[in-house]
Enzyme design. Structure first.
Site, PDB file in Angstrom:
ATOM      1  N   CYS A   1      73.633  87.269 -30.437  1.00  0.00           N
ATOM      2  CA  CYS A   1      72.941  86.670 -31.581  1.00  0.00           C
ATOM      3  C   CYS A   1      73.477  85.257 -31.673  1.00  0.00           C
ATOM      4  O   CYS A   1      74.694  85.045 -31.568  1.00  0.00           O
ATOM      5  CB  CYS A   1      73.249  87.443 -32.863  1.00  0.00           C
ATOM      6  SG  CYS A   1      72.674  86.603 -34.355  1.00  0.00           S
ATOM      7  N   THR A   2      72.590  84.293 -31.849  1.00  0.00           N
ATOM      8  CA  THR A   2      73.025  82.885 -31.776  1.00  0.00           C
ATOM      9  C   THR A   2      73.868  82.461 -32.978  1.00  0.00           C
ATOM     10  O   THR A   2      74.430  81.363 -32.979  1.00  0.00           O
ATOM     11  CB  THR A   2      71.810  81.953 -31.614  1.00  0.00           C
ATOM     12  OG1 THR A   2      70.863  82.228 -32.659  1.00  0.00           O
ATOM     13  CG2 THR A   2      71.154  82.165 -30.266  1.00  0.00           C
TER      14      THR A   2
ATOM     15  N   ASP B   1      64.786  79.481 -34.737  1.00  0.00           N
ATOM     16  CA  ASP B   1      65.684  80.578 -35.114  1.00  0.00           C
ATOM     17  C   ASP B   1      65.441  80.895 -36.588  1.00  0.00           C
ATOM     18  O   ASP B   1      64.711  80.169 -37.278  1.00  0.00           O
ATOM     19  CB  ASP B   1      67.158  80.193 -34.890  1.00  0.00           C
ATOM     20  CG  ASP B   1      68.103  81.368 -35.167  1.00  0.00           C
ATOM     21  OD1 ASP B   1      67.753  82.511 -34.795  1.00  0.00           O
ATOM     22  OD2 ASP B   1      69.173  81.162 -35.769  1.00  0.00           O
ATOM     23  N   SER B   2      66.091  81.964 -37.067  1.00  0.00           N
ATOM     24  CA  SER B   2      65.974  82.307 -38.479  1.00  0.00           C
ATOM     25  C   SER B   2      66.798  81.360 -39.350  1.00  0.00           C
ATOM     26  O   SER B   2      66.603  81.309 -40.558  1.00  0.00           O
ATOM     27  CB  SER B   2      66.465  83.741 -38.686  1.00  0.00           C
ATOM     28  OG  SER B   2      67.807  83.845 -38.247  1.00  0.00           O
TER      29      SER B   2
ATOM     30  N   CYS C   1      67.090  82.327 -30.375  1.00  0.00           N
ATOM     31  CA  CYS C   1      67.199  83.548 -31.166  1.00  0.00           C
ATOM     32  C   CYS C   1      67.007  84.755 -30.249  1.00  0.00           C
ATOM     33  O   CYS C   1      65.992  84.852 -29.561  1.00  0.00           O
ATOM     34  CB  CYS C   1      66.116  83.514 -32.241  1.00  0.00           C
ATOM     35  SG  CYS C   1      65.994  85.014 -33.213  1.00  0.00           S
ATOM     36  N   ASN C   2      67.995  85.638 -30.252  1.00  0.00           N
ATOM     37  CA  ASN C   2      67.904  86.849 -29.420  1.00  0.00           C
ATOM     38  C   ASN C   2      66.888  87.826 -29.982  1.00  0.00           C
ATOM     39  O   ASN C   2      66.185  88.505 -29.240  1.00  0.00           O
ATOM     40  CB  ASN C   2      69.265  87.557 -29.370  1.00  0.00           C
ATOM     41  CG  ASN C   2      70.295  86.773 -28.609  1.00  0.00           C
ATOM     42  OD1 ASN C   2      70.528  87.027 -27.441  1.00  0.00           O
ATOM     43  ND2 ASN C   2      70.915  85.798 -29.245  1.00  0.00           N
ATOM     44  N   THR C   3      66.831  87.914 -31.312  1.00  0.00           N
ATOM     45  CA  THR C   3      65.971  88.912 -31.951  1.00  0.00           C
ATOM     46  C   THR C   3      64.497  88.666 -31.609  1.00  0.00           C
ATOM     47  O   THR C   3      63.771  89.599 -31.256  1.00  0.00           O
ATOM     48  CB  THR C   3      66.206  88.897 -33.482  1.00  0.00           C
ATOM     49  OG1 THR C   3      67.611  89.025 -33.714  1.00  0.00           O
ATOM     50  CG2 THR C   3      65.483  90.020 -34.164  1.00  0.00           C
TER      51      THR C   3
ATOM     52  N   GLY D   1      67.024  90.137 -38.151  1.00  0.00           N
ATOM     53  CA  GLY D   1      67.511  91.349 -37.489  1.00  0.00           C
ATOM     54  C   GLY D   1      67.229  92.650 -38.205  1.00  0.00           C
ATOM     55  O   GLY D   1      67.269  93.718 -37.596  1.00  0.00           O
TER      56      GLY D   1
HETATM   57  N1  DGL Z   1      70.181  84.189 -34.632  1.00  0.00           N
HETATM   58  C1  DGL Z   1      69.233  85.198 -34.368  1.00  0.00           C
HETATM   59  C2  DGL Z   1      69.510  85.994 -33.133  1.00  0.00           C
HETATM   60  O1  DGL Z   1      69.987  85.434 -32.172  1.00  0.00           O
HETATM   61  C3  DGL Z   1      68.644  85.935 -35.555  1.00  0.00           C
HETATM   62  C4  DGL Z   1      69.622  86.563 -36.470  1.00  0.00           C
HETATM   63  C5  DGL Z   1      68.962  87.127 -37.724  1.00  0.00           C
HETATM   64  O2  DGL Z   1      68.313  86.355 -38.444  1.00  0.00           O
HETATM   65  O3  DGL Z   1      69.121  88.326 -37.984  1.00  0.00           O
HETATM   66  O4  DGL Z   1      69.229  87.162 -33.034  1.00  0.00           O
END
Ligand code: DGL
Length: 259
Positions: free
Chosen positions: A187-188, A10-11, A73-75, A43
């Site tokens: 988003c996680t 993830d980020s 991470c969804n992104t 994002g």
């Molecule tokens: N936690 C991530 C997600 O699920 C990334 C969020 C981000 O860094 O913008 O999208």
């Protein structure tokens, strides 16, 4: 030697919401977590940037002989998975978040019901949730809400800040106004904010973290009788990561690594 660890990426601290669900149901597995704190937030980055960051992290997992990766991470699942899947086909099995959980997110929804997606700008713009959810029910309304700014609230622990609450209210009001039956924490990082969300709009929230943990468990055998290990890597500020991690997971040590 083949490493049977699960790599999560993830980020930043958001991915720990996925790790904590996996750890709860498979405590005997070995986990390698990578938080790309140097490049957070993902994002607001371009698809190309997100692709490159994710590719580097996957190469890092491959260099450690890890054979299973979970996109916590969804992104990255929204904008980078399709290309990366081909690229890493023979090297590592990837579990993308959105594609893996979409079927379960639509459960209980009737035709014309609205499901709201709270997510990053990149995830919303990709329309990946619309595409995946409609495979299972084409007659629902998918309302994407760009929640730019929520990741920073979580990463910087700004939960009590007045501006944070105002921003969250503004976004949740959109779901409320559209009478959303269900809200996806797309988003996680957002499960950390669930209490604030519920105070503003108390409907059913779908957390993909629980579902993906169950899916991964079904596929993998647990190493019974063997105690699992946890390793954390970040690309910047390990001490800050440890502090922000507290609500999700007790991270004791994070190694700094340049990739
Ligand atoms: N936690 C991530 C997600 O699920 C990334 C969020 C981000 O860094 O913008 O999208």
């Amino acid at each position: 030697m083949i490493n049977n660890s699960i790599g999560l990426l993830d980020s930043g601290v958001g991915g720990l919401s996925v790790l904590s669900e996996l750890y709860k149901i498979m405590p005997n597995k070995n986990y390698v977590f990578f938080g790309d704190t140097k490049n957070v937030p993902y994002g607001t980055k371009t698809s190309e940037e997100i692709f490159n960051y994710t590719k580097d992290i996957l190469n890092f997992f491959v260099s450690k002989n890890i054979k299973t990766a979970v996109f916590a991470c969804n992104t990255t699942s929204a904008v980078a998975y399709d290309k990366l899947k081909e690229y890493f086909e023979d090297k590592i099995k990837i579990y993308p978040l959105i594609q893996s959980v979409a079927k379960y997110a639509t459960e209980g929804l009737k035709n014309n019901d609205t499901i709201a997606i709270l997510a990053t700008k990149a995830t919303i713009n990709s329309k990946k949730y619309d595409e995946e959810l409609k495979k299972y029910n084409p007659n629902i309304n998918v309302l994407g809400i760009d929640c730019t700014g929520f990741v920073e609230i979580v990463e910087n622990r700004l939960y009590d800040n007045k501006e944070s609450i105002e921003l969250i209210k503004e976004k949740l009001e959109i779901a409320k106004k559209n009478n959303a039956k269900k809200i996806v924490l797309g988003c996680t990082h957002y499960p950390y904010l669930i209490d604030i969300f519920k105070n503003i709009y108390n409907v059913e929230y779908f957390n993909p973290a629980n579902t993906i943990a169950q899916i991964v468990k079904q596929d993998l055998n647990d190493n019974f009788n063997q105690k699992g290990t946890l390793e954390f890597y970040v690309s910047k500020n390990p001490n800050d990561f440890i502090l922000s991690a507290k609500t999700f997971f007790d991270v004791k040590e994070a190694k700094l690594i340049e990739i």
